[in-house]
Design a protein around this motif. Structure first.
Motif, short mmCIF file in Angstrom:
data_model
loop_
_atom_site.label_atom_id
_atom_site.label_comp_id
_atom_site.label_asym_id
_atom_site.label_seq_id
_atom_site.Cartn_x
_atom_site.Cartn_y
_atom_site.Cartn_z
N GLU A 75 0.82 -1.21 0.00
CA GLU A 75 0.00 0.00 0.00
C GLU A 75 0.85 1.25 0.00
OE1 GLU A 75 -2.56 -0.48 3.38
OE2 GLU A 75 -3.87 -1.86 2.33
N GLY A 76 2.03 1.17 -0.60
CA GLY A 76 2.86 2.34 -0.88
C GLY A 76 3.22 3.19 0.32
N GLN A 128 6.56 7.60 -2.43
CA GLN A 128 6.65 6.21 -2.86
C GLN A 128 8.10 5.73 -2.83
OE1 GLN A 128 3.96 4.56 -3.30
NE2 GLN A 128 4.41 2.75 -4.50
N ASP A 136 4.62 -4.27 -3.59
CA ASP A 136 3.26 -4.32 -4.12
C ASP A 136 2.95 -2.97 -4.74
OD1 ASP A 136 0.73 -5.15 -4.71
OD2 ASP A 136 -0.05 -4.93 -2.67
N GLU A 137 2.80 -2.94 -6.07
CA GLU A 137 2.55 -1.72 -6.84
C GLU A 137 3.58 -0.63 -6.51
OE1 GLU A 137 0.59 -1.58 -9.22
OE2 GLU A 137 -0.89 -3.16 -8.94
N THR A 191 5.30 1.37 -8.34
CA THR A 191 5.30 2.58 -9.16
C THR A 191 3.93 3.26 -9.19
OG1 THR A 191 4.81 1.31 -11.18
CG2 THR A 191 7.13 1.68 -10.64
N LEU A 192 3.03 2.87 -8.29
CA LEU A 192 1.69 3.44 -8.27
C LEU A 192 1.76 4.95 -8.02
CD1 LEU A 192 -1.34 2.66 -8.37
CD2 LEU A 192 -1.29 2.57 -5.87
N GLY A 193 1.16 5.74 -8.90
CA GLY A 193 1.13 7.18 -8.72
C GLY A 193 2.38 7.90 -9.18
N SER A 225 9.06 6.62 -12.56
CA SER A 225 8.89 5.18 -12.71
C SER A 225 10.12 4.55 -13.37
CB SER A 225 7.64 4.89 -13.53
OG SER A 225 7.50 3.50 -13.78
N SER A 242 2.36 -5.94 -9.61
CA SER A 242 1.99 -4.67 -10.23
C SER A 242 1.02 -4.91 -11.37
CB SER A 242 3.25 -3.97 -10.76
OG SER A 242 2.91 -2.76 -11.40
N HIS A 243 0.18 -3.88 -11.62
CA HIS A 243 -0.67 -3.88 -12.81
C HIS A 243 0.00 -3.13 -13.95
CE1 HIS A 243 -3.88 -4.86 -9.83
NE2 HIS A 243 -4.34 -5.56 -10.84
N ASP A 244 1.16 -2.55 -13.70
CA ASP A 244 1.91 -1.83 -14.73
C ASP A 244 2.79 -2.83 -15.46
OD1 ASP A 244 3.60 -0.25 -16.25
OD2 ASP A 244 3.73 1.33 -14.75
#
Length: 324
Positions: free
Chosen positions: A92-93, A151, A169-170, A172-174, A180, A202-204
């Protein structure tokens, strides 16, 4: 004592929840995978696939219903909580940070929880801050940083503990594109130079394709793919086709193709039509040509479609949904 080749082994991991009606929901269903020391593994899957639940079970934040987790040769449940000293995570960043403390204070606090406090360790912390372009902000309160800097500070705090295994977990989110790319470069460098083991969820897909050598794809709580990124790309590159027709698509063609091939797309333009299709078997190209000939479609151009990991991932996930 010999050093285990595997940093992580997950065997028959299962976690069951109950919904409000009391029915069982198998969030993780007999999951098995292995991560070698120094490897960067991508853990992929749509929302609800079981990725985060699996990570939380590995980190001891949830107790699995069955299965075995081995971290650096030790049974994670038997060695708990000592085994936590071998792992760190960013979940959760930037929520992992204390926002009214400075970047440096956060790094010192979280590393001290792992007993990482020596003079050499603090030199390493400074190295990480420079590596992540945070050195000039080391004494800035986290709440005053941009989202990208928050981040990166979270990742620095995880890396500062100097654990051989790191879960991101994620990560690079945001982040903007430039930040990134910077973070991805740093992760590859640390994996190479320090032989740390990373599990990146990641979803990226650009991040996964750039950083990870191998991916585990989950769907509906199960592992559906465990393969090298390069191998997956080569498989789909040879079977993804773009076909341009002369004139509009004949009536009923899209429905006929959809009966034979999963994920086919037919797009009509002003003067022509385009078909995009990924074939499962080498012989499918002949079936495709027979269908087009039978529909009196005139092929103007045919080529292999450029493939990236996002397209590969979507084809796999859609295929699983079709089978389930």
């Amino acid at each position: 004592m010999s050093i285990p080749a595997s940093a992580l082994q997950v065997q028959s991991l299962t976690k069951v929840f109950r919904d409000r009606g009391g029915a069982e929901v198998r969030a993780v269903d007999d999951v098995c995978f292995e991560v070698k020391r120094g490897e960067v593994l991508g853990l992929l899957g749509p929302n609800g696939a079981g990725k985060t639940t699996s990570i939380k079970c590995i980190l001891g934040l949830m107790r699995p219903d069955s299965g075995q987790i081995t971290v650096l040769g030790q049974d994670a449940q038997v060695a708990y909580p000592r085994i936590l000293g071998k792992m760190s995570a960013v979940l959760e960043g930037s929520r992992n940070l204390y926002w009214r403390m400075s970047v440096w204070e956060n790094v010192l606090f979280f590393s001290s929880l792992h007993g990482v406090t020596s003079h050499d360790d603090k030199e390493y912390f400074g190295y990480l801050l420079k590596l992540f372009s945070l050195d000039e902000r080391r004494h800035t309160e986290v709440r005053k940083l941009s989202q990208g800097m928050k981040q990166k500070a979270s990742v620095v705090c995880a890396l500062a503990r100097r654990t051989p295994m790191v879960f991101l977990d994620e990560p690079t989110l945001g982040l903007d594109v430039e930040t990134s790319l910077e973070l991805r470069g740093v992760l590859k460098r640390l994996a190479r130079e320090e032989e740390r083991t990373f599990v990146v969820s990641s979803h990226d897909m650009d991040v996964i394709q750039d950083v990870c050598g191998r991916v585990v794809i989950m769907s509906s709580g199960r592992v559906v793919v465990d393969d090298q990124v390069s191998h997956l790309m080569s498989l789909f590159r040879t079977k993804a086709y773009r076909i341009k027709l002369r004139g509009p698509a004949p009536d009923g063609l899209e429905g006929r193709l959809a009966q034979e091939f999963a994920g086919v797309r037919v797009t009509d333009g002003e003067a022509d039509a385009e078909i995009r299709v990924t074939l499962s078997e080498d012989a499918d190209i002949y079936r495709l040509m027979d269908i087009l000939r039978g529909a009196d479609a005139v092929i103007d151009e045919i080529s292999h479609e450029e493939v990236d990991l996002e397209k590969v991932y979507l084809e796999i996930v859609r295929g699983e949904r079709t089978r389930s």
